[in-house]
Write an enzyme that holds these catalytic residues in place. Structure first.
Site, PDB file in Angstrom:
ATOM      1  N   ASN A 206      30.823-101.646 -80.652  1.00  0.00           N
ATOM      2  CA  ASN A 206      31.193-100.246 -80.915  1.00  0.00           C
ATOM      3  C   ASN A 206      30.019 -99.293 -80.730  1.00  0.00           C
ATOM      4  O   ASN A 206      30.063 -98.147 -81.143  1.00  0.00           O
ATOM      5  CB  ASN A 206      31.775-100.097 -82.315  1.00  0.00           C
ATOM      6  CG  ASN A 206      30.760-100.432 -83.405  1.00  0.00           C
ATOM      7  OD1 ASN A 206      29.622-100.798 -83.113  1.00  0.00           O
ATOM      8  ND2 ASN A 206      31.173-100.315 -84.659  1.00  0.00           N
ATOM      9  N   ASP A 207      28.934 -99.787 -80.121  1.00  0.00           N
ATOM     10  CA  ASP A 207      27.745 -98.995 -79.791  1.00  0.00           C
ATOM     11  C   ASP A 207      26.830 -98.738 -80.988  1.00  0.00           C
ATOM     12  O   ASP A 207      25.838 -98.017 -80.862  1.00  0.00           O
ATOM     13  CB  ASP A 207      28.115 -97.648 -79.148  1.00  0.00           C
ATOM     14  CG  ASP A 207      27.433 -97.457 -77.802  1.00  0.00           C
ATOM     15  OD1 ASP A 207      27.056 -98.473 -77.185  1.00  0.00           O
ATOM     16  OD2 ASP A 207      27.256 -96.308 -77.368  1.00  0.00           O
ATOM     17  N   ASN A 208      27.134 -99.304 -82.143  1.00  0.00           N
ATOM     18  CA  ASN A 208      26.251 -99.164 -83.303  1.00  0.00           C
ATOM     19  C   ASN A 208      25.043-100.079 -83.163  1.00  0.00           C
ATOM     20  O   ASN A 208      25.143-101.173 -82.603  1.00  0.00           O
ATOM     21  CB  ASN A 208      26.998 -99.515 -84.592  1.00  0.00           C
ATOM     22  CG  ASN A 208      28.023 -98.465 -84.964  1.00  0.00           C
ATOM     23  OD1 ASN A 208      28.175 -97.465 -84.272  1.00  0.00           O
ATOM     24  ND2 ASN A 208      28.727 -98.686 -86.058  1.00  0.00           N
TER      25      ASN A 208
ATOM     26  N   HIS B 203       4.965 -80.368 -76.631  1.00  0.00           N
ATOM     27  CA  HIS B 203       5.196 -79.227 -75.733  1.00  0.00           C
ATOM     28  C   HIS B 203       4.990 -77.917 -76.482  1.00  0.00           C
ATOM     29  O   HIS B 203       4.399 -76.970 -75.953  1.00  0.00           O
ATOM     30  CB  HIS B 203       6.612 -79.287 -75.154  1.00  0.00           C
ATOM     31  CG  HIS B 203       6.934 -78.139 -74.251  1.00  0.00           C
ATOM     32  ND1 HIS B 203       6.461 -78.053 -72.958  1.00  0.00           N
ATOM     33  CD2 HIS B 203       7.662 -77.012 -74.463  1.00  0.00           C
ATOM     34  CE1 HIS B 203       6.887 -76.930 -72.411  1.00  0.00           C
ATOM     35  NE2 HIS B 203       7.615 -76.274 -73.293  1.00  0.00           N
TER      36      HIS B 203
ATOM     37  N   ASP C 236       1.185 -72.084 -65.945  1.00  0.00           N
ATOM     38  CA  ASP C 236       1.734 -70.895 -66.603  1.00  0.00           C
ATOM     39  C   ASP C 236       0.831 -70.511 -67.767  1.00  0.00           C
ATOM     40  O   ASP C 236      -0.131 -71.221 -68.096  1.00  0.00           O
ATOM     41  CB  ASP C 236       3.168 -71.132 -67.087  1.00  0.00           C
ATOM     42  CG  ASP C 236       3.304 -72.371 -67.948  1.00  0.00           C
ATOM     43  OD1 ASP C 236       2.393 -72.638 -68.762  1.00  0.00           O
ATOM     44  OD2 ASP C 236       4.316 -73.084 -67.822  1.00  0.00           O
TER      45      ASP C 236
ATOM     46  N   LYS D  81       4.050 -66.626 -64.123  1.00  0.00           N
ATOM     47  CA  LYS D  81       5.413 -66.854 -63.667  1.00  0.00           C
ATOM     48  C   LYS D  81       6.410 -66.564 -64.773  1.00  0.00           C
ATOM     49  O   LYS D  81       6.060 -66.450 -65.951  1.00  0.00           O
ATOM     50  CB  LYS D  81       5.588 -68.292 -63.173  1.00  0.00           C
ATOM     51  CG  LYS D  81       5.532 -69.341 -64.272  1.00  0.00           C
ATOM     52  CD  LYS D  81       5.684 -70.732 -63.693  1.00  0.00           C
ATOM     53  CE  LYS D  81       5.679 -71.787 -64.793  1.00  0.00           C
ATOM     54  NZ  LYS D  81       5.771 -73.140 -64.260  1.00  0.00           N
TER      55      LYS D  81
ATOM     56  N   ARG E  14      10.027 -68.000 -66.437  1.00  0.00           N
ATOM     57  CA  ARG E  14      10.987 -69.100 -66.490  1.00  0.00           C
ATOM     58  C   ARG E  14      12.385 -68.528 -66.641  1.00  0.00           C
ATOM     59  O   ARG E  14      12.694 -67.853 -67.616  1.00  0.00           O
ATOM     60  CB  ARG E  14      10.659 -70.061 -67.639  1.00  0.00           C
ATOM     61  CG  ARG E  14      11.667 -71.197 -67.773  1.00  0.00           C
ATOM     62  CD  ARG E  14      11.175 -72.304 -68.680  1.00  0.00           C
ATOM     63  NE  ARG E  14      10.105 -73.071 -68.073  1.00  0.00           N
ATOM     64  CZ  ARG E  14      10.296 -74.050 -67.195  1.00  0.00           C
ATOM     65  NH1 ARG E  14      11.525 -74.363 -66.804  1.00  0.00           N
ATOM     66  NH2 ARG E  14       9.270 -74.713 -66.698  1.00  0.00           N
TER      67      ARG E  14
ATOM     68  N   ASP F  19      -0.719 -80.153 -67.001  1.00  0.00           N
ATOM     69  CA  ASP F  19       0.406 -79.673 -67.796  1.00  0.00           C
ATOM     70  C   ASP F  19       0.728 -80.731 -68.841  1.00  0.00           C
ATOM     71  O   ASP F  19       0.159 -81.831 -68.819  1.00  0.00           O
ATOM     72  CB  ASP F  19       1.619 -79.401 -66.902  1.00  0.00           C
ATOM     73  CG  ASP F  19       2.503 -78.276 -67.440  1.00  0.00           C
ATOM     74  OD1 ASP F  19       2.327 -77.914 -68.623  1.00  0.00           O
ATOM     75  OD2 ASP F  19       3.358 -77.780 -66.692  1.00  0.00           O
TER      76      ASP F  19
END
Length: 320
Positions: free
Chosen positions: A41-43, A134, A175, A198, A200, A224
């Site tokens: 059941n994906d558990n 980030h 950036d 720039k 986004r 980056d």
């Protein structure tokens, strides 16, 4: 925590076991025995196959595809460790993918970076160790201690290895948001610094305006925090080339390489694109990139951080 009475135990989820094993090799400790099963059941269910009682437990799990499975597995591992009477549990998250979702910048959306932080703490995490968020302000979503590592030293050393006279080159920030990181690496290289201004437009679309600085006839080092679809990278390289850049090297902390990224990199007019092993890059992606991809090892840095956390030593000294 008294390390003499609390054994150091390192375990791994399924998202990046090679990094976890490399961390253990650097620490000189075995990777802990655990397994995760998925039911029909994906558990998911997590089993620890050794005692964690009073242990100083570090669980390595990067948030890479499938991200939701990685997060759920980590929460189950944290909860199971606390239930097994672990003395302290540190979530080691080399790549925290929801760090982009740090604010409510449109109506009726979730601040997912904060929600994931809440879930990890509710599961029982006592501490978090991560790298190059980030949005660094995600750090503030946690009430528990967070150690935020930087890969700047690793990226700088890589550039110096590739280009012995790197001090004659220019570090290019894609950036304004990456200018701080770029300036720190430029300082380590004793090189020039430039930036692309720039706008986004969306998660996958950017509009460059101008290059601020001089790259004409020079080796350019683009830095980056991550590469996702490589759309921004393509624009950055194009502008640098149009302004006379000689050779172009790229280095980022996290190589996510989603969607058309690999094909774009293979066609890109650069010498090399390097990323750290915070995200596991499958061999087929390395092969399809036409020899342009390189992987940098941050396992020694994570191992040193874990050792310092375990003994109560400073972590910030590792990257100053």
């Amino acid at each position: 925590m008294n390390s003499r009475r609390s054994p150091l135990l390192v375990f791994s989820g399924q998202s990046n076991r090679p990094l976890a094993q490399a961390i253990c090799d650097n620490l000189g400790v075995p990777l802990g025995r655990s397994r995760t099963e998925k039911f029909t059941n994906d558990n998911l269910i997590v089993h620890y196959e050794e005692s964690l009682r009073e242990g100083d437990v570090f669980i390595v799990q990067t948030f890479s595809t499938p991200v939701s499975d990685a997060i759920m597995e980590l929460m189950l591992m944290i909860d199971a460790a606390k239930s097994a009477s672990a003395g302290r549990v540190t979530a080691v998250i080399p790549y925290y993918s929801y760090a982009r979702s740090d604010k409510k910048d449109s109506p009726r959306i979730s601040i997912a970076g904060r929600l994931v932080a809440d879930l990890l703490q509710e599961a029982g995490a006592d501490r978090v160790l991560t790298m190059t968020l980030h949005s660094p302000q995600v750090h503030g979503f946690f009430k528990v201690p967070v150690d935020h590592l930087s890969a700047d030293v690793v990226l700088s050393q890589h550039f110096k290895k590739c280009v012995p006279d790197a001090h004659n080159g220019v570090v290019l920030a894609p950036d304004a948001g990456s200018i701080k990181r770029a300036s720190q690496i430029a300082r380590r290289l004793d090189s020039g610094l430039a930036m692309i201004d720039k706008e986004r437009l969306s998660d996958t679309e950017v509009r460059p305006r101008a290059l601020i600085g001089d790259v004409d006839g020079k080796t350019v080092f683009i830095v980056d925090d991550e590469i996702s679809t490589a759309g921004s990278l393509v624009e950055t390289v194009s502008i640098a080339r149009s302004m006379g850049a000689k050779d172009v090297y790229v280095a980022v902390t996290h190589g996510v390489y989603s969607g058309p990224a690999i094909e774009r990199i293979a066609a890109l007019d650069v010498t090399q694109v390097a990323s750290c092993n915070t995200v596991l890059v499958p061999q087929d992606k390395l092969d399809r990139a036409g020899g342009k991809l390189a992987v940098l090892d941050v396992a020694p840095l994570f191992a040193s951080a874990i050792a310092n956390i375990h003994t109560g030593a400073s972590v910030s000294t590792l990257f100053t």
